[in-house]
Design an enzyme around this catalytic site. Sequence first.
Site, PDB file in Angstrom:
ATOM      1  N   ASP A 142      -6.555 -10.169  -3.771  1.00  0.00           N
ATOM      2  CA  ASP A 142      -5.369  -9.347  -3.480  1.00  0.00           C
ATOM      3  C   ASP A 142      -4.138 -10.203  -3.149  1.00  0.00           C
ATOM      4  OD1 ASP A 142      -7.269  -7.232  -3.556  1.00  0.00           O
ATOM      5  OD2 ASP A 142      -7.600  -7.395  -1.395  1.00  0.00           O
ATOM      6  N   GLU A 202      -4.345   2.088  -6.495  1.00  0.00           N
ATOM      7  CA  GLU A 202      -4.100   1.221  -5.325  1.00  0.00           C
ATOM      8  C   GLU A 202      -3.278   0.016  -5.783  1.00  0.00           C
ATOM      9  OE1 GLU A 202      -8.028   0.086  -3.989  1.00  0.00           O
ATOM     10  OE2 GLU A 202      -8.418  -1.110  -5.741  1.00  0.00           O
TER      11      GLU A 202
HETATM   12  O1  FUB Z   1      -9.675  -6.104  -0.982  1.00  0.00           O
HETATM   13  C1  FUB Z   1     -10.019  -4.798  -0.555  1.00  0.00           C
HETATM   14  C2  FUB Z   1      -9.434  -3.795  -1.476  1.00  0.00           C
HETATM   15  O2  FUB Z   1      -9.894  -4.014  -2.801  1.00  0.00           O
HETATM   16  C3  FUB Z   1      -7.939  -3.842  -1.606  1.00  0.00           C
HETATM   17  O3  FUB Z   1      -7.254  -3.331  -0.522  1.00  0.00           O
HETATM   18  C4  FUB Z   1      -7.789  -3.105  -2.876  1.00  0.00           C
HETATM   19  O4  FUB Z   1      -6.524  -3.171  -3.454  1.00  0.00           O
HETATM   20  C5  FUB Z   1      -8.866  -3.728  -3.720  1.00  0.00           C
HETATM   21  O5  FUB Z   1      -8.440  -4.942  -4.289  1.00  0.00           O
END
Ligand code: FUB
Length: 346
Positions: free
Chosen positions: A31, A245
């Site tokens: 991320d 997301e």
């Molecule tokens: O790294 C945990 C979660 O997985 C992140 O917050 C999301 O965007 C996904 O990458």
Amino acid sequence: MPEDSIAHIDFDELERKAISQPLVKDIYTADPSAHVFNGKIYIYPSHDMDAGDAFDDLGSHFAMEDYHVLSMNDPADTEATDHGIALHVKDVPWAEKQMWAPDAAEKDGTFYLFFPAKGYDGIFRIGVATSSSPVGPFAAQPEAIKGSFSIDPAIFKDDDGHYYMYFGGIWGGQLQRWRNGSFNGTEASSPFAHLPNDDETALCAKVARLSDDFLEFAETPKDVVILDEDGRSLLQGDNDRRFFEASWMHKYKGKYYFSYSTGDTHFICYAVGDNPYGPFTYKGVVLNPVVGWTNHHSIAEFNGKWYLFYHDSSLSKGVTHLRSVKVTELTHNDDGTIQTINPYKE
Ligand code: FUB
């Protein structure tokens, strides 16, 4: 590339085909939110670890406990420097677990780390921590940001000096539980409860301008609306294009580029608008699926070139929650569209 399709991957061949290699190899990172501060690249990633939690659709296996900051003098470098622990969950009074994708911003010589975590009530909120150094250590505020919820904060500074936070994530990111303005805690173990139907308007990421001190929202978060080519809002069943997301915002030639992950279809897509609030019109794919379930990125300019920071699970041989941060160049075409990046050569 989703986890169920990795069984037949030849990881040695994949490494040869990969367009870039992990920037750090002694820890797992994911991320990546990249920014240029004082002429240097700083990457604010999640710090992946294996806490032994089983894979599920709520993301319980992403059980991260702390953050490390990475830095690079140039995106062409093959390695980044790991500056060690910048913030640990035990030093965040309101947070219990799951330190997911963070971001950072600088203002008047103070560095602000924005991060999502689950509180002791099982609800994701977004907190802020401050430091006099871009690499920390960061000191957390005692409470999460008032009115914050869900995950994946991304901070954008506009040319007029205003700062905005984009955020949100569905399924384990809980965005669907906030559709009526307060947390809907029923059917707590299902990531699918409270989602719109496939033929209804898709859930939107959120955007809010930050207060001058960066410790609060200056306004109630608004929907980041994504329209199709006919000006209609994307539908929840449009899994290849709708928001899941990993919000990010960059500005290119006066246009606002909102990019994001489509989650269960594993693309990083983008949509373009005329102001930070949108609406944004869907334009295409920035990054095709990577090895591992999640796809998450940031886009930054350095010395007149643009770069995509992203992750994959090639170093861990496909373990979805053990990812590695990478970087590659990104190209805007003359018409403003972005050239789609394939993370592995054919
Ligand atoms: O790294 C945990 C979660 O997985 C992140 O917050 C999301 O965007 C996904 O990458």
